[in-house]
Design an enzyme around this catalytic site. Structure first.
Site, PDB file in Angstrom:
ATOM      1  N   GLU A 132       9.836 -10.598  63.525  1.00 33.16           N
ATOM      2  CA  GLU A 132       9.329 -11.072  64.881  1.00 33.16           C
ATOM      3  C   GLU A 132       7.827 -11.588  64.694  1.00 33.16           C
ATOM      4  O   GLU A 132       7.015 -11.224  65.762  1.00 33.16           O
ATOM      5  CB  GLU A 132       9.424  -9.864  65.982  1.00 33.16           C
ATOM      6  CG  GLU A 132      10.821  -9.501  66.040  1.00 33.16           C
ATOM      7  CD  GLU A 132      11.766 -10.465  66.569  1.00 33.16           C
ATOM      8  OE1 GLU A 132      11.168 -11.473  66.920  1.00 33.16           O
ATOM      9  OE2 GLU A 132      12.989 -10.431  66.461  1.00 33.16           O
TER      10      GLU A 132
ATOM     11  N   LYS B  84      16.857 -14.348  60.003  1.00 36.46           N
ATOM     12  CA  LYS B  84      15.366 -14.263  59.731  1.00 36.46           C
ATOM     13  C   LYS B  84      15.591 -12.444  59.225  1.00 36.46           C
ATOM     14  O   LYS B  84      15.078 -11.987  58.414  1.00 36.46           O
ATOM     15  CB  LYS B  84      14.597 -14.285  60.782  1.00 36.46           C
ATOM     16  CG  LYS B  84      14.463 -15.728  60.845  1.00 36.46           C
ATOM     17  CD  LYS B  84      13.342 -16.115  61.981  1.00 36.46           C
ATOM     18  CE  LYS B  84      13.801 -15.789  63.382  1.00 36.46           C
ATOM     19  NZ  LYS B  84      14.865 -16.156  64.080  1.00 36.46           N
TER      20      LYS B  84
END
EC number: 2.7.1.21
Length: 191
Positions: A86, A15
């Site tokens: 996040e 990610k």
């Protein structure tokens, strides 16, 4: 037409490196990006995103009282894209602010994060991104213990024993969390 994307995956699905790649691609074309990350993730340093392969970049930290919409609306020149790392740690109101950035400022927003926690329950940010995102994209990785697709996160204690109860948020990396498949989450082959 701008859209709100939620790109989710287990630990180690790439990610953060994807955020850095997307930012690089925009900037190589002389376009600007605004990068945000959770203010509670202090594994490396607050206000930075850092990939496991060693790349690091400054980002605006998001705290409970942060108004992401106001920050983005005041950036000059207007960014071509907003990127968030996040994003599972976002609060409901933050997700509404992201949707407002897309709908009112016509800026695409790409949020990256975990979908579920070590108990296999949704994080607040992930829950509302799943509900409000225009596009959902799964980022894949393999189970730490077998060759199946990892869809869950296994938390372990300091002795390496699986943990299934406790506080939802405990900041950590590969020392406390592993990407796992459903079978290995229920019965991890840990000695």
């Amino acid at each position: 037409m701008a859209q709100l994307f939620f790109r989710y995956g287990s630990m180690n699905s790439g990610k953060t490196i994807e955020i850095l790649k997307v930012a690089h691609n925009y900037e190589e074309q002389n376009k600007t990006v605004a990068i945000f990350t959770s203010g509670i993730d202090d594994r490396d340093q607050v206000g930075f995103i850092s990939s496991r392969i060693g790349l690091k970049r400054e980002a605006t930290p998001i705290f409970s009282d942060t108004n992401i919409f106001e920050i983005v609306a005041n950036i000059k020149p207007k960014p071509n894209c907003v990127l968030l790392d996040e994003s599972q740690f976002l609060e409901k109101e933050h997700v509404f602010q992201l949707a407002k950035i897309v709908d009112e400022l016509n800026i695409p927003v790409i949020a990256y994060g975990l979908k579920n926690d070590f108990r296999n329950e949704l994080f607040e940010g992930s829950k509302y991104l799943l509900l409000y995102a225009d596009k959902l994209e799964e980022m894949k990785t393999i189970c730490w213990f077998c060759a199946k697709k990892a869809t869950m996160v296994l938390r372990v204690d300091d002795k390496g024993k699986p943990v299934y109860t406790g506080e939802q948020i405990m900041i950590g990396g590969n020392d406390h969390y592993y990407p796992v498949c459903r079978k290995c989450h229920a019965n991890p082959p840990i000695k």
